[in-house]
Design a protein around this motif. Structure first.
Motif, short mmCIF file in Angstrom:
data_model
loop_
_atom_site.label_atom_id
_atom_site.label_comp_id
_atom_site.label_asym_id
_atom_site.label_seq_id
_atom_site.Cartn_x
_atom_site.Cartn_y
_atom_site.Cartn_z
N ALA A 49 -3.13 -26.68 -55.62
CA ALA A 49 -3.68 -26.67 -56.97
C ALA A 49 -2.82 -25.82 -57.90
N ILE A 50 -2.39 -24.66 -57.43
CA ILE A 50 -1.54 -23.79 -58.25
C ILE A 50 -0.19 -24.44 -58.51
N ALA A 51 0.39 -25.06 -57.49
CA ALA A 51 1.67 -25.76 -57.67
C ALA A 51 1.52 -26.90 -58.67
N VAL A 56 3.56 -27.33 -62.23
CA VAL A 56 4.34 -28.53 -62.56
C VAL A 56 3.87 -29.14 -63.87
N VAL A 57 2.56 -29.19 -64.08
CA VAL A 57 2.02 -29.74 -65.33
C VAL A 57 2.46 -28.89 -66.52
N GLN A 58 2.44 -27.58 -66.37
CA GLN A 58 2.87 -26.70 -67.46
C GLN A 58 4.35 -26.88 -67.76
N ILE A 59 5.16 -27.04 -66.75
CA ILE A 59 6.61 -27.26 -66.96
C ILE A 59 6.84 -28.58 -67.67
N LEU A 60 6.16 -29.64 -67.24
CA LEU A 60 6.33 -30.94 -67.88
C LEU A 60 5.80 -30.94 -69.31
N ASP A 61 4.73 -30.21 -69.55
CA ASP A 61 4.16 -30.14 -70.89
C ASP A 61 5.02 -29.31 -71.83
#
Length: 54
Positions: A19-21, A25-30
């Motif tokens: 879940a943390i990973a 990843v979502v934050q990096i893509l966003d």
């Protein structure tokens, strides 16, 4: 501790790590600067879809 408790703890830890990973990843893509597609590519896609639908 019996075996089922150990398996449950390991499964929970793996779930939290995944879940943390996923959130990272979502934050990096966003965070990326997204540029819109060029108009020439959009028009050709719409034309292609219109041809397929008719």
């Amino acid at each position: 501790m019996n075996r089922s408790k150990i398996v449950a703890i390991i499964t929970g830890a793996v779930s939290i790590l995944l879940a943390i990973a996923y959130l990272i990843v979502v934050q990096i893509l966003d965070y990326r600067d997204m540029k819109p597609a060029p108009i020439s590519q959009i028009n050709s896609s719409v034309t292609f879809i219109a041809i397929l639908l008719s």
